[in-house]
Design an enzyme around this catalytic site. Structure first.
Site, PDB file in Angstrom:
ATOM      1  CB  SER A 131       5.516  11.663  74.307  1.00 12.72           C
ATOM      2  OG  SER A 131       5.182  10.814  73.485  1.00 12.72           O
ATOM      3  CG  HIS A 158       0.372   8.595  73.648  1.00 12.43           C
ATOM      4  ND1 HIS A 158      -0.004   9.072  72.741  1.00 12.43           N
ATOM      5  CD2 HIS A 158       1.571   8.880  73.410  1.00 12.43           C
ATOM      6  CE1 HIS A 158       0.986   9.332  71.352  1.00 12.43           C
ATOM      7  NE2 HIS A 158       2.091   9.093  72.630  1.00 12.43           N
TER       8      HIS A 158
END
Length: 396
Positions: free
Chosen positions: A145, A197
């Protein structure tokens, strides 16, 4: 009474149609990540501290392999499912724009830059004299991610939309979308790596700003890779999309064509204006007269899904970038090879590359910006007169 034809297609048929619409590299990443997770599950492997991204281990033992193993491994079934379902629409959209080889290079570049940023920020924060946060250098992170967050930022800059829907609940300005997702996942999910992230978002912005331009190969590089005999089997695959020779971050002129057929996963109206910085899941409305451009137990890296945006494309560029043509009848093997070649301009000779470079130099000598001139020339199929018209329309 004959049942509705839609109800006749069972779930296996629909899944097969969905899977066949996913391009080569995107489907390959899904298969690799899924296979790695299943293999780990079968053999009982759970020593994620050996393969996760661990800043202290990378710095002290120079374990650079963690840059890439941490991207391919996932900590749970939901983790890998969520990341891969998020990757499919994003990867499909970007691969149809860039081409398969270019997207693979982009993923490699993003994984590398994400890891370098992660390492740098972790040590700066851990050893700053004002308020040290030492645990960041010992935080073990895995998951795809981080790269997905980078792709969200890049896709938004390509789509040109002004707002995005967050989980279908409310809309937010496109430029804040990735940041809002970052915050939401910290509150809604446990064991999530904020720094992983964050570095993905920063890499995405660096790419869209053009800070990685010096790391990006020219069109001839991708043509040479696609021309390797060792990769001929991959190139002939139905989902393999050849690169167009254009840039992946600049403004690519396209023109309206309502006759283009939509693909199975992405609407045929695609790529409008590339003006905003962050992903948006809504389709922007195009006004007539607009200039059509798009210039240990590891902490898991969860991510958000993405839906493709809409944009009009010319017949030529649409066929090469989006590969949206769906034949009404099944193709034979020979027909399929020819169709795939025509679709993606498979044959690029050295003379064509030299001519392209010469015309590009002329356009740059006329005062046009190199990146935009390169893309305009690619969109014009090497015709300098058409390329000049495209560039002039952009400036107008």
């Amino acid at each position: 009474m004959r049942p509705n034809i839609i109800t006749e297609a069972g779930i296996p048929t629909r899944l097969n149609q969905w899977w066949s619409s996913i391009p080569f590299i995107t489907s390959g990443v899904v298969l690799i990540c899924g296979a790695i997770y299943l293999l780990c599950l079968l053999v009982g492997y759970d020593s994620y501290d050996e393969i996760c991204f661990l800043p202290s281990a990378v710095a002290s033992q120079f374990q650079v392999y963690r840059f890439y193993t941490s991207v391919l491994f996932h900590g749970s079934l939901l983790h890998v499912l969520f990341n891969m379902l998020a990757l499919v629409p994003l990867g499909t959209e970007l691969e149809r724009i860039m081409g398969s080889v270019r997207l693979l290079f982009l993923m490699f570049l993003l994984a590398t830059t994400n890891a370098i940023l992660h390492l740098t920020i972790a040590f700066l924060v851990a050893y700053n004299p004002l308020y040290p946060v030492a645990y960041l250098v010992n935080e073990c992170s895995i998951g795809f991610s981080g790269v997905i967050f980078s792709m969200i930022v890049i896709e938004t800059s390509l789509s040109g939309v002004q707002s995005r829907s967050v989980f279908g609940l409310f809309n937010v300005p496109a430029k804040w979308y990735a940041w809002i997702l970052l915050v939401l996942f910290q509150f809604l999910a446990s064991n999530v790596s904020l720094l992983g992230h964050l570095c993905g978002i920063l890499s995405g912005f660096a790419y869209t700003y053009g800070l990685f331009n010096y790391l990006l190969p020219g069109p001839s590089f991708y043509s040479k890779i696609e021309g390797l005999s060792a990769l001929s089997v991959c190139v002939r695959r139905p989902g393999f999309i050849l690169c167009t020779g254009g840039t992946t971050y600049g403004q690519l002129p396209t023109y309206s064509n309502t006759s283009a057929a939509p693909s199975a996963l992405i609407n045929g109206n695609f790529l409008r204006n590339i003006s905003s910085w962050m992903p948006n899941r809504q389709i922007s409305t195009v006004q007539e007269g607009e200039d059509p451009r798009f210039p240990g137990r590891a902490r898991t890296l969860d991510s958000a899904g993405a839906e493709p945006a809409a944009r009009e494309a010319s017949a030529n560029l649409h066929a090469r970038l989006l590969d949206n043509t769906t034949p009404s009848e099944p193709l034979t093997n020979s027909q399929h090879t020819v169709a795939n070649t025509v679709r993606a301009d498979a044959t690029v000779t050295p003379d064509q590359v030299d001519t392209f470079d010469e015309e590009l130099k002329k356009l740059v000598g006329m005062g046009f910006e190199k990146t935009q001139a390169e893309v305009a020339l690619a969109a014009a199929d090497g015709d300098p007169n058409v390329a000049i018209e495209i560039l002039m329309s952009q400036e107008g």
